[in-house]
Scaffold this motif. Structure first.
Motif, PDB file in Angstrom:
ATOM      1  N   UNK A   1      -8.283  -5.532  -1.469  1.00 15.16           N
ATOM      2  CA  UNK A   1      -8.249  -6.181  -0.031  1.00 15.16           C
ATOM      3  C   UNK A   1      -6.903  -5.713   0.293  1.00 15.16           C
ATOM      4  N   UNK A   2      -5.487  -6.271  -0.854  1.00 10.52           N
ATOM      5  CA  UNK A   2      -4.753  -6.376   0.087  1.00 10.52           C
ATOM      6  C   UNK A   2      -4.028  -4.534   0.884  1.00 10.52           C
ATOM      7  N   UNK A   3      -4.800  -3.225  -0.023  1.00 14.14           N
ATOM      8  CA  UNK A   3      -4.001  -2.630   1.056  1.00 14.14           C
ATOM      9  C   UNK A   3      -5.514  -2.038   1.671  1.00 14.14           C
ATOM     10  N   UNK A   4      -6.310  -2.547   1.856  1.00 14.14           N
ATOM     11  CA  UNK A   4      -6.999  -1.946   3.120  1.00 14.14           C
ATOM     12  C   UNK A   4      -7.826  -0.572   2.876  1.00 14.14           C
ATOM     13  N   UNK A   5      -8.342  -1.287   1.547  1.00 16.72           N
ATOM     14  CA  UNK A   5      -9.488  -0.121   0.783  1.00 16.72           C
ATOM     15  C   UNK A   5     -10.845  -0.542   0.970  1.00 16.72           C
ATOM     16  N   UNK A   6     -11.192  -1.559   0.591  1.00 17.36           N
ATOM     17  CA  UNK A   6     -12.255  -2.237   0.515  1.00 17.36           C
ATOM     18  C   UNK A   6     -12.426  -3.798   1.697  1.00 17.36           C
TER      19      UNK A   6
ATOM     20  N   UNK B   1       0.958  -0.784   0.200  1.00 17.07           N
ATOM     21  CA  UNK B   1      -0.111  -0.126  -0.044  1.00 17.07           C
ATOM     22  C   UNK B   1       1.093   1.132   0.090  1.00 17.07           C
ATOM     23  N   UNK B   2       2.367   1.441   0.590  1.00 19.75           N
ATOM     24  CA  UNK B   2       2.803   2.561   0.929  1.00 19.75           C
ATOM     25  C   UNK B   2       3.478   2.584  -0.446  1.00 19.75           C
ATOM     26  N   UNK B   3       4.345   1.859  -1.008  1.00 17.73           N
ATOM     27  CA  UNK B   3       4.945   2.367  -2.535  1.00 17.73           C
ATOM     28  C   UNK B   3       3.870   2.420  -3.844  1.00 17.73           C
ATOM     29  N   UNK B   4       2.621   1.336  -3.262  1.00 15.44           N
ATOM     30  CA  UNK B   4       1.887   0.481  -4.709  1.00 15.44           C
ATOM     31  C   UNK B   4       1.892  -0.247  -4.939  1.00 15.44           C
TER      32      UNK B   4
ATOM     33  N   UNK C   1      11.694   0.925  -9.544  1.00 15.79           N
ATOM     34  CA  UNK C   1      12.333  -0.299 -10.247  1.00 15.79           C
ATOM     35  C   UNK C   1      12.495  -1.670  -9.109  1.00 15.79           C
ATOM     36  N   UNK C   2      11.813  -1.389  -8.057  1.00 14.08           N
ATOM     37  CA  UNK C   2      11.354  -3.173  -7.409  1.00 14.08           C
ATOM     38  C   UNK C   2       9.537  -2.397  -6.354  1.00 14.08           C
ATOM     39  N   UNK C   3       9.388  -3.912  -6.345  1.00 10.77           N
ATOM     40  CA  UNK C   3       8.706  -3.625  -5.430  1.00 10.77           C
ATOM     41  C   UNK C   3       8.463  -4.773  -4.494  1.00 10.77           C
ATOM     42  N   UNK C   4       7.392  -3.806  -3.347  1.00  9.47           N
ATOM     43  CA  UNK C   4       9.202  -4.969  -2.245  1.00  9.47           C
ATOM     44  C   UNK C   4       7.830  -5.649  -1.512  1.00  9.47           C
TER      45      UNK C   4
ATOM     46  N   UNK D   1       5.898  -0.821 -16.032  1.00 10.35           N
ATOM     47  CA  UNK D   1       5.742   0.429 -16.981  1.00 10.35           C
ATOM     48  C   UNK D   1       4.653   1.285 -15.821  1.00 10.35           C
ATOM     49  N   UNK D   2       4.406   0.890 -15.070  1.00 11.45           N
ATOM     50  CA  UNK D   2       3.602   1.733 -14.579  1.00 11.45           C
ATOM     51  C   UNK D   2       3.114   0.711 -12.736  1.00 11.45           C
ATOM     52  N   UNK D   3       2.372   1.585 -12.376  1.00 13.88           N
ATOM     53  CA  UNK D   3       1.783   1.858 -11.363  1.00 13.88           C
ATOM     54  C   UNK D   3       0.668   1.397 -10.735  1.00 13.88           C
ATOM     55  N   UNK D   4      -0.157   0.716 -10.003  1.00 13.35           N
ATOM     56  CA  UNK D   4      -1.210   1.250  -8.939  1.00 13.35           C
ATOM     57  C   UNK D   4      -1.635   1.817  -8.162  1.00 13.35           C
ATOM     58  N   UNK D   5      -1.899   3.011  -7.836  1.00  6.10           N
ATOM     59  CA  UNK D   5      -2.027   3.386  -6.101  1.00  6.10           C
ATOM     60  C   UNK D   5      -3.373   4.038  -5.594  1.00  6.10           C
ATOM     61  N   UNK D   6      -3.125   3.291  -4.863  1.00  6.17           N
ATOM     62  CA  UNK D   6      -4.796   2.840  -4.065  1.00  6.17           C
ATOM     63  C   UNK D   6      -5.182   5.123  -3.301  1.00  6.17           C
TER      64      UNK D   6
END
Length: 633
Positions: free
Chosen positions: A211-216, A196-199, A233-236, A252-257
């Protein structure tokens, strides 16, 4: 008789199968089903049926569904709404008129049907918008060799932007999107990368990442607002809300809730049922006290007394807060951590209420840590509005030991209506002039200290102070009133308040200000006096200058030495003449011993003619000194 039993595949057999399926839906469908919807049969797989949305699948999905099975789901929409069906996957072994495996949709009230459907005969559109408030979904299979089966989601007509649980971020066409995720997507097959912090990596399954990000909450689903930004570069990886994300590479892109309320909350005090007082091999004591439960505290965590079964940890936030999540961690010392826990809240610290989540039927048990090093997040949906929060461990590894942090935001306060103000000016009491400095006007419940409360400091004004003016309505007997610059009957801003006493330098005694004569002199100050009035034009009310020249200036911010251009005491036009544009030479003051000489010319002054400028005045190049009264040349 099972559908397709005996291998029948003729045209008459297919028609008979369809009629038999319809008869089962109309006559046997409602039996054994719960009022809010339900399922029945041995071919049912993962199923979550919530009030406004849900997800259902065949047995073993996405593996091959079993032979000779059947499942019936009853879906119901809220009153005055209809159902929208989204087919995530429909892979049934093909046969003539879907005789071996089929999916049939019917309306129990009208008898209308959709289907039967199979691999080569699926629905023409997805989502399928119906005008039914209730739908019976009947899935049946006979002998077959292949096929993943069925994955179907639904929502009420209030959410026309419902998506499938299989939708990924790469399927989004817009940078900013709002979609409705149905309930039940958490346990559907699919991977997510990031946190949720990085995207999240754009290849992640969208609703599962939400669900993992805690928005629903997975039990209810909900509206999700997200944006696509440049990839990293890297998703933890992280463990949150019962889901493990993966560690992923560049995308190429990332998702931010978008989540409006999720800041770290400050805990005022910790308390616990007990704590462990350890004595090591050297005989030294180490207290695993409650205060060590703060997540940012180095060293050992809080640990309950050995043998304590009903241990708890209490956090006091000092005031009521909106708590939207909790982060827990174990103690790396001795490899201790809590694997599951429940939460209760209290507004007074005495009466406690267990948290039951969005379902509201049973106390919710949260999944805790899986090791002593990583942090685990869990969301509170709906949020908890409280001051006191208590964490009760249910299971643990080796010993009850944990560190905790809470996420949330301040509660929303409803602003009280402003009191009625009468329109008659005579009914409004006038404020009493004070000699307080700017920015210190007392306002009930509001701190206006610029240094402590973060308010901008007020600039000094070039208008004469109103603190020494007579009350409105009184007529000065000795001086004619000049043209008014404005309505002086209104309450003045503290920006115009001037000090009563000034101090020329730190070693001198404060003397009377030239702006305000002592009351025993008997002078009356006119309403407005021109700033450029020459002494002698009116009755002079300034006292004789003390042995050292006095410069009365309004309070303001101190400025670095050597930033003035011109001198106090010279006319404005003469003072500005010849000033260089360099900021270092904009003002010329008497040079102190050991410092380089200033510029010569009209701005230069011989040493000793003028004293050093007092610290703390607020003149600036845009606002030269205009409040200082001088003797005639």
């Amino acid at each position: 008789m099972r559908a397709g039993g005996g291998g029948g595949g003729g045209g008459g057999g297919a028609l008979g199968l369809a009629l038999e399926l319809l008869r089962r839906c109309l006559l046997l469908g409602p039996l054994g089903l719960r009022p809010a919807g339900g399922q029945d049969g041995d071919g049912c797989g993962h199923t979550v049926l919530a009030a406004r949305s849900g997800t259902l699948s065949s047995r073993n999905y996405p593996g091959t569904y079993p032979n000779h099975t059947e499942c019936r789901w009853q879906l119901r929409a809220p009153p005055d709404t209809s159902l929208i069906l989204v087919f995530g996957d429909l892979d049934l072994e093909p046969s003539e008129r879907c005789a071996r495996s089929s999916l049939l949709l019917t309306d129990p009230d009208s008898g209308a049907t959709y289907g039967p459907y199979c691999r080569d005969s699926g629905p023409a559109a997805s989502p399928l918008v119906t005008n039914w408030s209730s739908v019976t979904v009947l899935f049946s299979s006979s002998s077959h060799r292949s096929g993943r089966g069925l994955l179907l989601s639904y929502a009420s007509s209030q959410h026309p932007d419902v998506v499938s649980c299989l939708k990924r971020g790469t399927h989004l066409a817009q940078e900013h999107t709002s979609v409705y995720c149905p309930a039940g997507c958490k346990d559907i097959e699919g991977d997510i990368w990031g946190n949720a912090h990085q995207g999240y990596r754009d290849t992640s399954v969208l609703c599962k990442a939400a669900v993992h990000a805690g928005v629903i909450a997975d039990e209810t689903g909900g509206q999700v607002t997200l944006s696509q930004e440049k990839g990293i570069t890297l998703y933890e990886s992280a463990f949150a809300n019962g889901l493990h994300s993966k560690r992923g590479s560049l995308s190429e892109k990332r998702l931010l809730f978008h989540r409006a309320c999720g800041d770290a909350l400050e805990v005022a005090a910790f308390n616990a049922s007990s704590w462990w007082q350890e004595v090591d091999a050297l005989g030294q004591e180490r207290g695993w006290v409650a205060e060590r439960a703060a997540l940012g505290t180095p060293g050992p965590s809080w640990a309950a007394e050995p043998g304590a079964e009903a241990a708890w940890l209490e956090l006091d936030l000092g005031t009521r807060r909106n708590i939207t999540g909790i982060v827990t961690k174990g103690s790396e010392m001795y490899d201790c951590y809590v694997t599951s826990y429940s939460v209760s809240s209290s507004r007074d610290g005495r009466n406690w209420r267990p948290y039951r989540g969005s379902g509201g039927q049973e106390d919710k048990v949260f999944e805790g840590n899986v090791d002593s090093r990583g942090e685990v997040s869990n969301a509170f949906i709906p949020p908890i509005v409280t001051r006191y929060l208590r964490v009760t461990p249910h299971s643990w590894h080796q010993r009850i030991a944990m560190k905790v942090a809470l996420l949330g935001c301040p509660t929303v306060r409803v602003r009280a209506p402003r009191p009625y103000a009468p329109s008659d000016p005579q009914e409004v009491p006038l404020p009493v002039p004070t000699s307080r400095s700017p920015g210190r006007t007392p306002v009930p419940g509001v701190a206006l200290d610029p240094e402590k409360a973060g308010y901008p400091k007020l600039e000094s004004s070039q208008v004469c102070s109103l603190g020494s003016l007579p009350p409105p309505g009184s007529t000065p007997p000795s001086f004619p009133a000049a043209a008014a610059l404005g309505d002086l009957s209104q309450p003045h801003s503290p920006e115009y308040a001037e000090p009563d006493l000034v101090q020329v330098n730190p070693s001198s005694q404060p003397g009377p200000s030239t702006f305000k004569p002592p009351p025993d002199e008997g002078y009356t100050l006119p309403l407005v006096v021109s700033h450029y009035a020459v002494p002698g034009q009116y009755h002079e009310y300034a006292e004789p200058l003390p042995p050292e020249p006095e410069y009365a200036t309004p309070f303001g911010d101190p400025e670095p030495h050597g930033t003035r251009c011109g001198m106090a005491g010279l006319p404005a036009a003469l003072s500005r003449a010849g000033c260089p544009e360099s900021p270092l030479a904009r003002y010329d003051a008497p040079t102190l011993p050991g410092e380089p000489q200033g510029l010569s010319g009209v701005n230069a002054a011989p040493r000793g003619e003028l004293p050093p400028v007092p610290h703390g005045d607020s003149a600036s190049p845009e606002h030269p000194y205009s409040h200082v009264y001088h003797e005639a040349w």
